[in-house]
Structure formats: structure tokens, C-alpha cells
Design a protein around this motif. Sequence first.
Motif, PDB file in Angstrom:
ATOM      1  N   ALA A   1       0.914  -1.203   0.011  1.00 57.50           N
ATOM      2  CA  ALA A   1       0.031  -0.026  -0.043  1.00 57.50           C
ATOM      3  C   ALA A   1       0.666   1.349  -0.067  1.00 57.50           C
ATOM      4  CB  ALA A   1      -0.882  -0.096   1.195  1.00 57.50           C
ATOM      5  N   GLU A   2       1.855   1.238   0.886  1.00 59.01           N
ATOM      6  CA  GLU A   2       2.650   2.424   0.909  1.00 59.01           C
ATOM      7  C   GLU A   2       3.811   2.718  -0.484  1.00 59.01           C
ATOM      8  OE1 GLU A   2       5.901   4.711   3.803  1.00 59.01           O
ATOM      9  OE2 GLU A   2       4.876   2.639   4.463  1.00 59.01           O
ATOM     10  N   TYR A   3       4.373   1.565  -0.733  1.00 59.20           N
ATOM     11  CA  TYR A   3       5.175   1.464  -1.974  1.00 59.20           C
ATOM     12  C   TYR A   3       4.888   1.139  -3.315  1.00 59.20           C
ATOM     13  CZ  TYR A   3       8.561   2.844   1.830  1.00 59.20           C
ATOM     14  OH  TYR A   3       9.216   3.538   2.985  1.00 59.20           O
ATOM     15  N   GLY A   4       3.811   0.224  -3.374  1.00 56.82           N
ATOM     16  CA  GLY A   4       3.750  -0.299  -4.497  1.00 56.82           C
ATOM     17  C   GLY A   4       4.518  -1.420  -4.832  1.00 56.82           C
ATOM     18  N   ALA A   5       4.434  -2.209  -6.108  1.00 58.57           N
ATOM     19  CA  ALA A   5       5.415  -3.266  -6.336  1.00 58.57           C
ATOM     20  C   ALA A   5       6.600  -2.857  -6.921  1.00 58.57           C
ATOM     21  CB  ALA A   5       4.562  -4.240  -7.332  1.00 58.57           C
ATOM     22  N   ALA A   6       6.782  -1.528  -7.582  1.00 61.23           N
ATOM     23  CA  ALA A   6       7.963  -0.851  -8.210  1.00 61.23           C
ATOM     24  C   ALA A   6       8.940  -0.620  -7.654  1.00 61.23           C
ATOM     25  CB  ALA A   6       7.429  -0.315  -9.251  1.00 61.23           C
ATOM     26  N   TYR A   7       8.411   0.156  -6.404  1.00 57.49           N
ATOM     27  CA  TYR A   7       9.791   0.578  -5.522  1.00 57.49           C
ATOM     28  C   TYR A   7      10.604  -0.279  -5.032  1.00 57.49           C
ATOM     29  CZ  TYR A   7      11.412   4.742  -2.553  1.00 57.49           C
ATOM     30  OH  TYR A   7      12.210   5.587  -1.908  1.00 57.49           O
ATOM     31  N   PRO A   8      11.967  -0.010  -4.773  1.00 56.40           N
ATOM     32  CA  PRO A   8      12.860   1.019  -5.758  1.00 56.40           C
ATOM     33  C   PRO A   8      12.730   0.674  -7.249  1.00 56.40           C
ATOM     34  CG  PRO A   8      14.322  -0.193  -4.581  1.00 56.40           C
ATOM     35  CD  PRO A   8      13.047  -0.797  -4.041  1.00 56.40           C
ATOM     36  N   MET A   9      12.962   1.580  -7.925  1.00 55.98           N
ATOM     37  CA  MET A   9      13.265   1.458  -9.403  1.00 55.98           C
ATOM     38  C   MET A   9      14.614   1.546  -9.911  1.00 55.98           C
ATOM     39  SD  MET A   9      10.778   0.273 -11.349  1.00 55.98           S
ATOM     40  CE  MET A   9      11.269   0.630 -12.968  1.00 55.98           C
ATOM     41  N   GLY A  10      15.401   0.385 -10.137  1.00 54.05           N
ATOM     42  CA  GLY A  10      16.836   0.745 -10.366  1.00 54.05           C
ATOM     43  C   GLY A  10      17.402  -0.148  -9.397  1.00 54.05           C
ATOM     44  N   ALA A  11      18.970  -0.404  -9.700  1.00 56.82           N
ATOM     45  CA  ALA A  11      19.805  -1.123  -9.041  1.00 56.82           C
ATOM     46  C   ALA A  11      20.238  -0.596  -7.760  1.00 56.82           C
ATOM     47  CB  ALA A  11      21.011  -1.695  -9.965  1.00 56.82           C
ATOM     48  N   ARG A  12      20.558  -1.609  -6.768  1.00 53.53           N
ATOM     49  CA  ARG A  12      21.101  -0.725  -5.359  1.00 53.53           C
ATOM     50  C   ARG A  12      22.075   0.352  -5.618  1.00 53.53           C
ATOM     51  NH1 ARG A  12      21.140  -4.406  -1.031  1.00 53.53           N
ATOM     52  NH2 ARG A  12      21.463  -2.728   0.164  1.00 53.53           N
ATOM     53  N   MET A  13      23.218  -0.236  -6.439  1.00 52.33           N
ATOM     54  CA  MET A  13      24.144   0.848  -6.896  1.00 52.33           C
ATOM     55  C   MET A  13      23.883   2.324  -7.233  1.00 52.33           C
ATOM     56  SD  MET A  13      28.011  -0.086  -8.660  1.00 52.33           S
ATOM     57  CE  MET A  13      28.586  -1.201  -7.217  1.00 52.33           C
ATOM     58  N   MET A  14      23.044   2.394  -7.868  1.00 54.92           N
ATOM     59  CA  MET A  14      22.664   3.503  -8.788  1.00 54.92           C
ATOM     60  C   MET A  14      21.491   4.196  -8.292  1.00 54.92           C
ATOM     61  SD  MET A  14      24.954   3.498 -10.771  1.00 54.92           S
ATOM     62  CE  MET A  14      24.672   4.990 -11.762  1.00 54.92           C
ATOM     63  N   SER A  15      20.622   3.667  -7.868  1.00 55.24           N
ATOM     64  CA  SER A  15      19.149   4.386  -7.294  1.00 55.24           C
ATOM     65  C   SER A  15      18.274   3.479  -6.569  1.00 55.24           C
ATOM     66  CB  SER A  15      18.456   4.926  -8.453  1.00 55.24           C
ATOM     67  OG  SER A  15      18.038   3.834  -9.286  1.00 55.24           O
ATOM     68  N   GLY A  16      18.599   2.325  -6.417  1.00 57.31           N
ATOM     69  CA  GLY A  16      17.691   1.533  -5.652  1.00 57.31           C
ATOM     70  C   GLY A  16      17.951   1.088  -4.171  1.00 57.31           C
ATOM     71  N   HIS A  17      18.831   1.842  -3.495  1.00 60.76           N
ATOM     72  CA  HIS A  17      19.052   1.631  -2.076  1.00 60.76           C
ATOM     73  C   HIS A  17      18.248   2.451  -0.959  1.00 60.76           C
ATOM     74  CE1 HIS A  17      21.923   0.391   0.899  1.00 60.76           C
ATOM     75  NE2 HIS A  17      22.159   1.542   1.482  1.00 60.76           N
ATOM     76  N   THR A  18      17.852   1.599   0.071  1.00 63.65           N
ATOM     77  CA  THR A  18      17.133   2.592   1.081  1.00 63.65           C
ATOM     78  C   THR A  18      17.476   1.974   2.384  1.00 63.65           C
ATOM     79  OG1 THR A  18      15.419   0.554   1.265  1.00 63.65           O
ATOM     80  CG2 THR A  18      14.991   2.129  -0.740  1.00 63.65           C
ATOM     81  N   LYS A  19      17.008   2.567   3.391  1.00 61.43           N
ATOM     82  CA  LYS A  19      17.093   2.456   4.916  1.00 61.43           C
ATOM     83  C   LYS A  19      16.828   0.886   5.171  1.00 61.43           C
ATOM     84  CE  LYS A  19      13.186   4.578   6.798  1.00 61.43           C
ATOM     85  NZ  LYS A  19      12.619   5.770   7.702  1.00 61.43           N
ATOM     86  N   TYR A  20      15.646   0.429   4.619  1.00 57.62           N
ATOM     87  CA  TYR A  20      15.288  -0.879   4.661  1.00 57.62           C
ATOM     88  C   TYR A  20      15.994  -2.000   4.344  1.00 57.62           C
ATOM     89  CZ  TYR A  20      11.092   1.747   6.380  1.00 57.62           C
ATOM     90  OH  TYR A  20       9.922   2.579   6.679  1.00 57.62           O
ATOM     91  N   HIS A  21      16.741  -1.682   3.296  1.00 60.26           N
ATOM     92  CA  HIS A  21      17.507  -2.931   2.638  1.00 60.26           C
ATOM     93  C   HIS A  21      18.749  -2.691   3.675  1.00 60.26           C
ATOM     94  CE1 HIS A  21      15.292  -2.105  -1.067  1.00 60.26           C
ATOM     95  NE2 HIS A  21      15.865  -3.222  -1.524  1.00 60.26           N
ATOM     96  N   GLU A  22      19.178  -1.778   4.205  1.00 56.00           N
ATOM     97  CA  GLU A  22      20.303  -1.807   5.101  1.00 56.00           C
ATOM     98  C   GLU A  22      19.940  -2.501   6.361  1.00 56.00           C
ATOM     99  OE1 GLU A  22      21.574   2.292   5.525  1.00 56.00           O
ATOM    100  OE2 GLU A  22      23.226   2.192   4.093  1.00 56.00           O
ATOM    101  N   GLN A  23      18.771  -1.861   6.686  1.00 56.07           N
ATOM    102  CA  GLN A  23      18.376  -2.660   8.182  1.00 56.07           C
ATOM    103  C   GLN A  23      18.243  -4.178   8.125  1.00 56.07           C
ATOM    104  OE1 GLN A  23      14.463  -1.139   9.492  1.00 56.07           O
ATOM    105  NE2 GLN A  23      14.097  -2.842  11.117  1.00 56.07           N
ATOM    106  N   LEU A  24      17.698  -4.557   7.104  1.00 51.87           N
ATOM    107  CA  LEU A  24      17.668  -6.074   6.743  1.00 51.87           C
ATOM    108  C   LEU A  24      19.102  -6.700   6.793  1.00 51.87           C
ATOM    109  CD1 LEU A  24      15.990  -8.695   6.342  1.00 51.87           C
ATOM    110  CD2 LEU A  24      15.720  -7.883   3.983  1.00 51.87           C
TER     111      LEU A  24
END
Length: 420
Positions: free
Chosen positions: A73-96
Motif C-alpha cells: 500500500a505504501e510503496y507499490g510493487a515497483a519501488y525502488p526502481m533501479g539497481a542498488r548501486m545507482m538508485s535502488g538503495h533504502t534504509k530498509y535494505h540496510e536494516q535487513l
Amino acid sequence: MVKDLFERIQNNKGPLGKWASQAEGYFVFPKLEGELGPRMQFGGKNILNWSINDYLGLANHPEVRQADIDAAAEYGAAYPMGARMMSGHTKYHEQLENELAAFVMKESAYLLNFGYQGMVSTIDALVTKNDIIVYDVDSHACIIDGVRLHMGKRFTYKHNDLESIEKNLQRATKMALETGGGILLITEGVFGMRGQQGKLKEIVALKEQYNFRLLVDDAHGFGTLGKTGAGAGEEQGVQDGIDVYFSTFAKSMANIGAFLAADKDIIDYLKYNLRSQMFAKALPMIQTIGSLKRLELLRNHPELKDKLWENVNALQNGLRSKNFNIGDTNTCVTPVYLEGSVPEAMVMVNDLRENYGIFLSIVIYPVIPKGIILLRMIPTTSHTLADIDETLVAFEAIREKLENGTYKEIASKTKVDLDA
């Protein structure tokens, strides 16, 4: 004239593809319907399902389902759009990553978008053409494909055979001295077909004599083995001896994705050299946030694993008491070995599904030797003792039909090659 590339494909469908006309939609690519769990629908009938890897029953846990819903509901199925290195990195990926590293007792971790390609890419990144790979002959296909990319030498050892392991380490050592490279030994924490644990304790002990690094694929061990569920390394008391730990989310976590865990300098290197992550979309937020909830439940609810093992022991002890051959499994994976041809196996599985309402995975030649039928079951926390009793009764009935020739007779009347 140059041969048409497709001529071979059209004339030779491959060892499994040749069965497509008889098997597709039923024995392979079956359509299971309904909510994931021990009771589902197949071909319009209710069946008892032993063929999903939801070990801890998290797929339909209400907190998991709600976490998935909220993330969608908050992010949809697409987010994040892109590879981690370029544009797909988030705090949740780091937390996990941080929570996974702590759980498997490693310094650092790196989240992967998919397990299979993650393992292929990890092997590719860890070795150069001067390095030597030593790996178990029964390794999962993702390991085999990763090794195929290797431009240097590789040696296979007999499955879980310590003498063969040491012999090949000696060969690899001699070769590495000539090339100036190092040695990577690859095995599995749990072999998903036979259910045996890899000889991790014994392999780690060999480090005192041979200079190699150890990569372990623990897809079936993570969440099911060890005091805390940290896997086969914890179970055998050698987690520290595993240099690179790998597991997917596709089993105990009931999700998509995977991770690597190792010392920080190794993870830092892999983050900048794993082509399958550098050039592919990051794990979506639904899976990332959903996995945080799954890991929380795995850590804080040991009763889930306790119930799993209650069911595993009941099923495996019941099979042994009725003189079924389940090999030397010492994990949740429960294989049942029977003798028979491929056509007999097809008739038998049809009987199990249509007349006994039991659905499970069938493994036949060329995956295993001719003349052997492997019925593979995955007990889960969600199964009941009544499910197990029902299955044991059915297994006794199908074994009798296999042994008295009933299935062979039925197979002989169908358009199936009995010599297969």
C-alpha cells in the motif's frame, strides 16, 4: 549450408523435455490453487500438499500478510526502481542486512534480489582464472552454473565424501601453487534432494592443513537448523569457519530474495563486484519490508521451529517404522526411495493424487539413477499429525501396488516407454 540453430532443439527436447506431452500440466508445471498450505486444490480436488518449502508456516502468518499488505500500500510493487548501486538503495535494505548479519553471527551482510542468480554471480566474483574451485558433485544447479562461468580449474568431489574432499584439496593445492591462485571450496548446508547436511564440521577442520576459503549455500538450513535457527553451521558448531554464508528467502522466510554474510571486507568487495546486483533491479520494498517481519518472527518465536521438528520427527519416524527407505536424511527434507521405472512412477503419482488426495514432488531419471523413484516431502509447521497419519496409510498402499506389479501393468497399457 550452415545448420539451422533450432534443428537440434526441435529434434531433441532434452532428458526431461521428452516427457512434456505426457507430463506437462500434471507431473510438471502443475497448477496448485488456493491459499498456500498443507491443504490446497489440484485439478479441482482438495489435496494434502507436501510440496511447498514454507518450513515455518510464515506464508500465511497474519503478521506477515499484514506487513506485505502495508508495504504494498505504501510503496507499490515497483519501488525502488533501479539497481542498488545507482538508485535502488533504502534504509530498509540496510536494516535487513544488519539484522541478517547479526542473526547468522557474521560481521556484515549483503541483500540479493534473487537467490539463484545471486549464487551464480557470487562464485563469479570470488574467483579469478588463477583460482581453483573444489565443490560437491551433488551441488544445487545454481552452484553448478556459477562454476561453469569459472575460467580456471575446478574439481568435483564425491558427495559428502571426506576422502574425496581431501584428495581434491591436494590436487587443488598443487595446481594453485602453479597458478599463483587460491582455493574456494563450495558445499551446501543442507542438500535439498537427499536431506543430508553437508560435512561442514569436517571440512572446516581441514582448514588446519589446507589453505582454502569456504562458501556454503544454506537455503534449506537457514531457519530450520541450529539452536536459534541460524542454520547448518550453527547446528554443527562451525559457523565461524564458514567464510561466505549464503541463503535464500524462498524456504523458511516464504519470500523472494537472498543474502550473503561474511567479514565486512569481503561483503564490501562483493557489493562492488556482483554483476547480478550491479546491473539488475533492487529487491522491491514489499519483499524487503516483508522479510524484516519474517526475520522478527523467526528470531522471537522458537516454537515455530519446535513444531516443525515435531512434524519432521513424526513423519520420518513413521516412515522408518513401516520400513520405508528415507536414506540418511538428518534435516527436514524427507526423501522416500522406491524401485521402479519412470512410467511406473507416473502411474503411482497419479494414483496418489487422484485416489489418495496427496500431492508431493516426484524425482526420476535423469536427476537420479535409472530404476529409482524418489518421492520428496517437505514437512512444515503448518502440517498436523493427522496429515502424517493419512500419508503413512497412503504410502503403504502405493508401495504394495508398486511391488505387486499393478503400476507396471497399468503403465504397459499407456503410451509410455517402459525402458526409460
